[in-house]
Design a protein around this motif. Sequence first.
Motif, PDB file in Angstrom:
ATOM      1  N   SER B 167     -14.721  12.371   3.152  1.00 13.68           N
ATOM      2  CA  SER B 167     -14.235  12.764   1.818  1.00 13.68           C
ATOM      3  C   SER B 167     -12.862  12.152   1.549  1.00 13.68           C
ATOM      4  O   SER B 167     -12.606  11.643   0.455  1.00 13.68           O
ATOM      5  N   LEU B 168     -12.003  12.226   2.552  1.00 15.82           N
ATOM      6  CA  LEU B 168     -10.653  11.679   2.337  1.00 15.82           C
ATOM      7  C   LEU B 168     -10.707  10.169   2.126  1.00 15.82           C
ATOM      8  O   LEU B 168      -9.994   9.624   1.293  1.00 15.82           O
ATOM      9  N   ARG B 169     -11.579   9.517   2.872  1.00 18.29           N
ATOM     10  CA  ARG B 169     -11.651   8.050   2.769  1.00 18.29           C
ATOM     11  C   ARG B 169     -12.296   7.622   1.463  1.00 18.29           C
ATOM     12  O   ARG B 169     -11.743   6.776   0.743  1.00 18.29           O
ATOM     13  N   HIS B 170     -13.447   8.181   1.149  1.00 19.57           N
ATOM     14  CA  HIS B 170     -14.219   7.617   0.037  1.00 19.57           C
ATOM     15  C   HIS B 170     -14.113   8.403  -1.266  1.00 19.57           C
ATOM     16  O   HIS B 170     -14.398   7.856  -2.320  1.00 19.57           O
ATOM     17  N   ILE B 171     -13.766   9.657  -1.212  1.00 20.40           N
ATOM     18  CA  ILE B 171     -13.586  10.391  -2.478  1.00 20.40           C
ATOM     19  C   ILE B 171     -12.123  10.328  -2.894  1.00 20.40           C
ATOM     20  O   ILE B 171     -11.807  10.015  -4.041  1.00 20.40           O
ATOM     21  N   GLU B 172     -11.244  10.616  -1.944  1.00 23.72           N
ATOM     22  CA  GLU B 172      -9.821  10.610  -2.291  1.00 23.72           C
ATOM     23  C   GLU B 172      -9.215   9.200  -2.187  1.00 23.72           C
ATOM     24  O   GLU B 172      -8.099   8.984  -2.653  1.00 23.72           O
ATOM     25  N   GLY B 173      -9.943   8.275  -1.540  1.00 19.39           N
ATOM     26  CA  GLY B 173      -9.478   6.889  -1.483  1.00 19.39           C
ATOM     27  C   GLY B 173      -8.277   6.669  -0.582  1.00 19.39           C
ATOM     28  O   GLY B 173      -7.463   5.785  -0.842  1.00 19.39           O
ATOM     29  N   GLU B 174      -8.188   7.457   0.475  1.00 28.00           N
ATOM     30  CA  GLU B 174      -7.034   7.309   1.374  1.00 28.00           C
ATOM     31  C   GLU B 174      -7.246   6.158   2.357  1.00 28.00           C
ATOM     32  O   GLU B 174      -8.386   5.808   2.682  1.00 28.00           O
ATOM     33  N   ALA B 180      -6.651   9.487   9.426  1.00 30.19           N
ATOM     34  CA  ALA B 180      -6.448   9.901  10.820  1.00 30.19           C
ATOM     35  C   ALA B 180      -5.316  10.922  10.919  1.00 30.19           C
ATOM     36  O   ALA B 180      -5.420  11.926  11.616  1.00 30.19           O
ATOM     37  N   LEU B 181      -4.268  10.671  10.173  1.00 31.43           N
ATOM     38  CA  LEU B 181      -3.099  11.570  10.203  1.00 31.43           C
ATOM     39  C   LEU B 181      -3.471  12.956   9.671  1.00 31.43           C
ATOM     40  O   LEU B 181      -3.144  13.981  10.274  1.00 31.43           O
ATOM     41  N   LEU B 182      -4.181  12.969   8.547  1.00 30.24           N
ATOM     42  CA  LEU B 182      -4.536  14.259   7.938  1.00 30.24           C
ATOM     43  C   LEU B 182      -5.572  15.010   8.761  1.00 30.24           C
ATOM     44  O   LEU B 182      -5.608  16.232   8.761  1.00 30.24           O
ATOM     45  N   CYS B 183      -6.436  14.234   9.433  1.00 29.17           N
ATOM     46  CA  CYS B 183      -7.467  14.894  10.246  1.00 29.17           C
ATOM     47  C   CYS B 183      -6.932  15.251  11.630  1.00 29.17           C
ATOM     48  O   CYS B 183      -7.634  15.893  12.414  1.00 29.17           O
ATOM     49  N   GLY B 184      -5.746  14.802  11.944  1.00 29.25           N
ATOM     50  CA  GLY B 184      -5.164  15.124  13.248  1.00 29.25           C
ATOM     51  C   GLY B 184      -5.904  14.460  14.393  1.00 29.25           C
ATOM     52  O   GLY B 184      -6.106  15.058  15.448  1.00 29.25           O
ATOM     53  N   CYS B 185      -6.355  13.213  14.168  1.00 31.54           N
ATOM     54  CA  CYS B 185      -7.086  12.525  15.238  1.00 31.54           C
ATOM     55  C   CYS B 185      -6.591  11.084  15.305  1.00 31.54           C
ATOM     56  O   CYS B 185      -5.780  10.648  14.480  1.00 31.54           O
ATOM     57  N   SER B 186      -7.116  10.352  16.291  1.00 30.53           N
ATOM     58  CA  SER B 186      -6.709   8.949  16.416  1.00 30.53           C
ATOM     59  C   SER B 186      -7.428   8.125  15.349  1.00 30.53           C
ATOM     60  O   SER B 186      -8.417   8.562  14.760  1.00 30.53           O
ATOM     61  N   LEU B 187      -6.921   6.923  15.172  1.00 28.33           N
ATOM     62  CA  LEU B 187      -7.527   6.026  14.184  1.00 28.33           C
ATOM     63  C   LEU B 187      -8.978   5.728  14.546  1.00 28.33           C
ATOM     64  O   LEU B 187      -9.875   5.742  13.688  1.00 28.33           O
ATOM     65  N   LYS B 191     -12.349   6.535  12.322  1.00 30.44           N
ATOM     66  CA  LYS B 191     -13.345   5.514  11.935  1.00 30.44           C
ATOM     67  C   LYS B 191     -14.742   5.938  12.369  1.00 30.44           C
ATOM     68  O   LYS B 191     -15.714   5.817  11.619  1.00 30.44           O
ATOM     69  N   ARG B 192     -14.820   6.444  13.604  1.00 30.90           N
ATOM     70  CA  ARG B 192     -16.123   6.863  14.121  1.00 30.90           C
ATOM     71  C   ARG B 192     -16.716   7.962  13.242  1.00 30.90           C
ATOM     72  O   ARG B 192     -17.892   7.941  12.910  1.00 30.90           O
ATOM     73  N   ARG B 193     -15.874   8.901  12.840  1.00 30.21           N
ATOM     74  CA  ARG B 193     -16.367  10.009  12.006  1.00 30.21           C
ATOM     75  C   ARG B 193     -16.844   9.494  10.647  1.00 30.21           C
ATOM     76  O   ARG B 193     -17.869   9.931  10.131  1.00 30.21           O
ATOM     77  N   ILE B 194     -16.087   8.581  10.075  1.00 21.97           N
ATOM     78  CA  ILE B 194     -16.458   8.066   8.744  1.00 21.97           C
ATOM     79  C   ILE B 194     -17.792   7.333   8.816  1.00 21.97           C
ATOM     80  O   ILE B 194     -18.677   7.546   7.982  1.00 21.97           O
TER      81      ILE B 194
END
Lengths: 303, 207
Positions: B167-174, B180-187, B191-194
């Motif tokens: 959602s953050l990547r493709h809806i909010e366009g981050e 990664a920063l907002l999700c509290g995980c590594s880059l 990427k893997r989650r997206i």
Amino acid sequence: MDMETEQIDSQELPARLQRGAAIIRHEVAVRWPQGHVEIALIKLQRRRQQRRYAVAGATLSVVGVGLIGWMGFGGYVRDELAARGLLGPTSPSMSGVASGALAAAPAAAPPKVNVPTVVPLVAPTAPAPARASAEPAGHLLQQRLVPRRQVAAARWVALAGEKRFGEAYGLLRQVPLAQLSDTDDLMLAADVARQAGRPERAVPFLERVVKEHAQEVSAQLAGFSLGKVYLDNLDQPALAAHQFAAVRAMAPGGGLAQDALAREVEAWARAGETSRARDGALEYVRLYPHGRRLAAVRDLGGI
Amino acid sequence: MSQSAQKPHLRLVPPGGAAPGALPGPPRDALEPRETRIEDEPPADPRAAVEEAFRRYAPLVASLGLRITALRDEIDDFVQEVFLRATRGIGGLRHQGATKAWLVSITINVARQRLRVRKLRKLVGLDVPIEYEELVDPALSPEDKLLLTRMYRALDGLPVNQRLAWSLRHIEGERLETVALLCGCSLATAKRRIVAAQKVISEAVGA
């Protein structure tokens, strides 16, 4: 930027996904009516205060429990347990008579304690056989809740029509809020709650009409009713004043505008905001020089 | 003037001093604070600062929360939860200019919590189905409404962290770093989650 990041960044979404994401991005938004932010802020302040009270209450409870323990209740329980042989003799927390008695006993032989015979209240029976068809918890809950909700949703309107508001409200509580979306249903639900003596429960229904049907006339009526509930039932005059102001903003020339302004003046006066009450009263006199509530408004505004 | 001198480094520190990793730092791109006046002083009156932030950012928090969670009936409560958390932490906000980014990070945390609770409710059969079509303008075409419903249903089926990242990547366009920063995980994890989420959503909407 590493290569993988670059790849993902440049990777375009399929067209359909792009369209879907764009719909969510541009169409899904909260459209609060004018004045709602101020109302929400007042609610936030109240909630902060409630939370402070809750924290203070919890702290007091913990301190109270600690005090009771310190004053000996905990020691008493431990002594009882020790006397029954349920605690080891070397327990450092043992106190008073029990520990003294134990200390007097020979070290090698543990103290002989008369353990009372426990007589079961119910005759022992064979263990119940496991249920042959154990359903998962979710299914059981659904089986119980869903039909109840359906019955409640079907019955509460009929009971309200028969003016049996107490019973209607009892059923209304079982209906999920999301099932009520129609303006008439929401207004009726608010009426049922108020008539059943639970005006505070009318608030969410009225708020939904104001927010979700802002373009309809019902929104003004709901907003006005909401203001009345805040003012007359919940003793929240500042909240009520903002609500009446919001009603006026919805339709400055509408049929409720005059009464809303008069009520706003009353609410500010009750909130102790004399300058705001005075401003409102002056506005009333300017807009409605022969208004129905002129005398009361002058009196409340101090003009 | 060097790059670092132009752009103040914005991060949260507790009142007693910096504690690395104690609180999430603000993201740096689309969520970069856009206030015209950036002050280097902590707010003098935290309560007034929260109220000012509420007046300014409550609609933004509400819309972001709604897009990510789709929990329309809970959105007022959602906003209040975000600002209650903000009340507790605003004393540690060193730069007032970081308020927006900081509120967004709180919003994501609250959204994560709400989505997890909803999954739990669903698990025990207490979840009330959401009418996704009611989130948008009734005048929207039936095809678009159907697409919206399918996308949200697909998102509902995803693990919460994958849903948030996508959602953050493709809806909010981050940017990925911000995700990664907002999700509290590594880059790499972001990427893997997206990618994992996108696979599921593509199948669900037939893209």
